[in-house]
Design a protein around this motif. Structure first.
Motif, short mmCIF file in Angstrom:
data_model
loop_
_atom_site.label_atom_id
_atom_site.label_comp_id
_atom_site.label_asym_id
_atom_site.label_seq_id
_atom_site.Cartn_x
_atom_site.Cartn_y
_atom_site.Cartn_z
N PRO A 197 84.23 57.04 95.72
CA PRO A 197 82.84 57.29 96.10
C PRO A 197 81.89 56.26 95.47
O PRO A 197 82.09 55.86 94.33
N THR A 198 80.90 55.83 96.23
CA THR A 198 79.96 54.84 95.69
C THR A 198 79.11 55.43 94.58
O THR A 198 78.56 54.72 93.76
N GLN A 199 78.99 56.78 94.58
CA GLN A 199 78.21 57.42 93.52
C GLN A 199 78.87 57.28 92.16
O GLN A 199 78.22 57.43 91.14
N LEU A 200 80.18 57.06 92.17
CA LEU A 200 80.93 57.07 90.92
C LEU A 200 80.68 55.76 90.17
O LEU A 200 81.32 54.76 90.42
N LYS A 206 75.94 55.58 85.22
CA LYS A 206 75.02 56.67 85.55
C LYS A 206 75.30 57.93 84.74
O LYS A 206 74.60 58.92 84.90
N TYR A 207 76.33 57.89 83.93
CA TYR A 207 76.73 59.12 83.24
C TYR A 207 76.43 59.08 81.76
O TYR A 207 77.16 59.63 80.96
#
Lengths: 420, 323
Positions: A379-382, A386-387
């Motif tokens: 997934p591109t969100q991964l 960002k975490y």
């Protein structure tokens, strides 16, 4: 084993110097390797632990931070950026350390003071102020930057007192919540004060913000160097950050051993007893808020000049927690602890997580297959970068459970946190 | 200024405020129950609340994928989502207590507070990580259900949507359930005993740890239920949505008197109504100079003022102050 070696002056010094040399050489020859740069940073900390004569340690530190780091920074500009960020957060952490670590007042809205400083220069160092006062007097000349370093200190200290006055009656978690509320109020204000009068330009933020003047440019030209702004500004800002960090460390150390510092610690340990012994609670707490805030104000001015652009996104609750995580990780009330914590957290964010993100993206773009799973389908969100909240959260919980006193606890602090 | 307009929208604003207020009241119960028993602010409650919202969304989206959204009654759908969301949030809250708070129960009180903030941050990104792996999405949209958006016209100027009725009805049911549980059952009695005096309660044969777990379970379930209703009401959620409503619900709990269950309900309603009025009237009264954005400042100012001037809240009794 390293510890015993570091305790012996001569082999310890040789070891540290050798490590610094080898890792610096490594950074110079492999400028893209993040691991090598982290090893270099780690060896700077070994320098702190090594036992050696004071003058030697001071000059080695000065040489590493003042000469070696800028040289490496010109080889890879990204490292200079990291060094500046680390410096900014070290100064912030040292400021919060006064409020939380020394005086024991848990402040969850610390970043508000940072914002106050940043906006004070951003508004007057950019054409933004024309919208408020009309006319065409702004931006102020770059020389005003140095004045605003002190204006930032003053304004932030004022905000600290303003917050401190009403909340003095509270302590513990109620105080924490009120400061949190205050931080949120400042953020909402920054976000919405673009009308009726445009003070902050709202969520769009302010740009361009003036940078400090290169007053030494004529001197450089005299010795035959034509300053290239892209090279000189990072170095210049780095020098300014070092100066501010130096000043904060100095002030922190002087405060710690002064009667003010003792009074703060007395309040932290037992407020009632401290009051009974004649510690003026109101004045001391206000002083703690004002001191901590003033550092944040000065750093804020520098931050806005460095970024050229600021918007409310840089001053969220997340940032307050980030700085808190730094001093908890390092050890509350301890100066070396705050420095270590700020470095570790910043490096974790800027290098490790960003590096992981880049790596994952490369794998994704290359379409590498692992066990029959094509990474192009990730997934591109991964994106690990960002975490960071996950990492901060984990740090906070694990530290509280296993080592609440931090990595490098202050000597007096150890006692209090190890017993209920 | 148009006075007729101000008076005209009054009932509608009041109605919106009540809907919002019930939502805050449900979330506030989680804070207040935990505080009543442990005197500890469960900072991670906003994430427990938003987890309920996500679980509810996943249940509804899962049912939608199987075609159930068209086939079933929307009220049944919401009920299923509500129950699953409550269960998930309750279990999560009890699990968080076990892992991150219980080992710190005897530590100086700033330590569990910091640990709770850590849990809150961890959960935000954990939810985000899960959703990014599962759906490659950051924002999640509740599946649209047409019936929910229908509006009843009470008078020509006042109407109420079906989903607001659902929110109010479900909240009332949950509040009544909790009230009976705490006041009429043996378990409720045991929880109250633990809140009063842990040592004495354990001497009376009450398993204190189990009761504390149960408190977190119930408070979490209330939060999770509120999360599902929040999703039904506002449709769009993301992992960071929970923070601000959570903070406002905490304000509501403090406003009513933290540790006091009727107080949480009252505080929630008062805050919800105040906020609805702030949102609609601020821009009207100031001629558009200050808009609805400032309603957040309203809530935080109430929090700050209450903590400073009346920390025991509207209904609270004087609690001994622990520093």
């Amino acid at each position: 084993m390293i510890k015993t070696l570091l305790d012996k002056p001569v082999p310890g010094t040789i070891l540290v110097v050798a490590l610094l040399g080898v890792t610096a050489w490594g950074v110079a020859s492999y400028p893209r390797s993040i691991v090598v740069f982290m090893l270099f940073q780690a060896s700077i900390f070994l320098l702190y632990f090594a036992r050696m004569p004071r003058w030697l340690k001071a000059s080695l530190t000065l040489g590493t931070l003042g000469v070696l780091m800028p040289v490496l920074g010109t080889i890879n500009a990204y490292y200079m950026e990291i060094a500046i960020q680390v410096g900014i957060f070290v100064a912030l952490a040292l400021g919060l350390n006064i409020v939380v670590g020394l005086a024991g007042l848990l402040d969850l809205g610390y970043v508000a003071f940072f914002a106050v400083g940043a906006y004070s220069w951003a508004i007057f160092g950019s054409p933004q102020a024309n919208l408020i006062f009309g006319g065409d007097f702004f931006p102020l000349s770059p020389w005003w930057f140095f004045v605003f370093l002190f204006v930032g200190v003053g304004v932030a200290a004022g905000a600290g007192i303003l917050l401190g006055l009403p909340v003095l009656r509270l302590h513990g978690d109620y105080l924490a919540l009120v400061t949190l509320g205050f931080g949120e109020v400042i953020r909402v204000l920054a976000n919405n004060l673009d009308k009726p009068i445009n003070f902050t330009n709202g969520p769009k933020g302010i740009t361009p913000i003036g940078r400090p003047p290169i007053f030494f440019a004529p001197a450089l030209r005299a010795i035959g160097i034509e300053p290239d702004p892209n090279v000189i500004y990072p170095l210049y800002l780095y020098a300014l950050v070092l100066l501010i960090v130096g000043a904060t460390v100095l002030v922190n150390r002087r405060l710690e051993d002064s009667h003010i510092g003792r009074a703060w610690e007395a309040i932290r340990e037992d407020q009632t007893a401290a009051q009974a012994m004649g510690v003026p609670l109101v004045r001391m707490k206000l002083l703690a808020f004002a001191c901590g805030a003033s550092f944040a104000g000065a750093v804020g001015v520098l931050f806005s000049a460095k970024q050229i652009f600021i918007n409310p996104e840089s001053f969220t609750f997340m940032e307050s927690i980030g700085v808190l995580a730094m001093i908890i990780l390092g050890g509350m009330g301890s100066i070396p602890g705050a420095i270590l914590g700020a470095t570790v957290v910043t490096v974790l964010n800027l290098q490790v997580l960003k590096g992981l993100s880049l790596w994952v993206n490369e794998l994704r773009n290359a379409g590498v297959e692992i066990f029959g799973y094509n990474l192009a389908n990730l997934p591109t969100q991964l994106e690990p970068a960002k975490y960071e909240r996950m990492v901060f959260g984990l740090i906070l919980v694990l530290m509280m459970i296993f080592r609440p006193q931090g990595i490098l606890p202050a000597r007096r602090r150890t006692r209090e946190l190890s017993e209920p | 200024m148009d006075v007729d307009l101000l008076i005209g929208i009054f009932p509608q604003v009041l109605l919106d405020g009540i809907t919002l207020g019930f939502m805050y009241a449900l979330i506030a119960l989680g804070y207040t129950m935990v505080y009543g028993v442990l005197e500890f602010i469960n900072f991670a409650h906003s994430e427990i609340f938003i987890l309920g919202s996500f679980v509810g969304a996943e249940v509804l989206l899962g049912l939608q994928a199987r075609g159930a959204v068209e086939a079933w009654s929307p009220f049944l759908l919401v009920l299923v989502a509500l129950l699953v969301g409550m269960l998930a949030s309750g279990l999560l809250a009890a699990g968080v207590e076990r892992v991150a708070y219980r080992p710190l129960r005897n530590a100086p009180r700033l330590i569990p507070l910091i640990s709770a903030i850590g849990v809150s941050f961890f959960l935000q990104d954990a939810i985000r990580l899960f959703e990014s792996l599962w759906r490659n999405a950051f924002n999640i949209v509740y599946p649209p259900m047409d019936v929910m958006n229908e509006r009843f016209e009470l008078t020509p100027t006042i109407d109420i949507s079906v989903k607001s009725l659902v929110v109010i009805g479900a909240s009332l049911l949950m509040l009544w359930g909790l009230h009976s549980l705490v006041n009429r059952t043996k378990i409720g009695k045991a929880i109250r005993a633990v809140a009063e005096d842990q040592a004495a309660a354990s001497l009376m044969g009450i398993n204190v740890n189990r009761m504390i777990s149960l408190t977190f379970l119930i408070g979490g379930a209330m939060g999770g239920g509120a999360g599902v209703l929040f999703g039904v009401q506002y449709s769009l959620i993301n992992p960071y949505t929970g923070f601000i409503p959570g903070l406002k619900a905490f304000t509501a709990a403090v406003l009513g008197g933290i540790g006091n269950i009727p107080g949480a309900m009252l505080g929630g309603l008062v805050l919800g109504i105040l906020e609805a009025f702030g949102a609609s009237y601020l821009s009207l009264l100031t001629g558009g100079a200050f808009g609805a954005e400032y309603k957040d400042i309203l809530a935080f100012s109430i929090l700050i003022l209450i903590l400073i001037f009346r920390p025991k809240g509207l209904l609270g009794e004087v609690v001994r102050e622990r520093a």
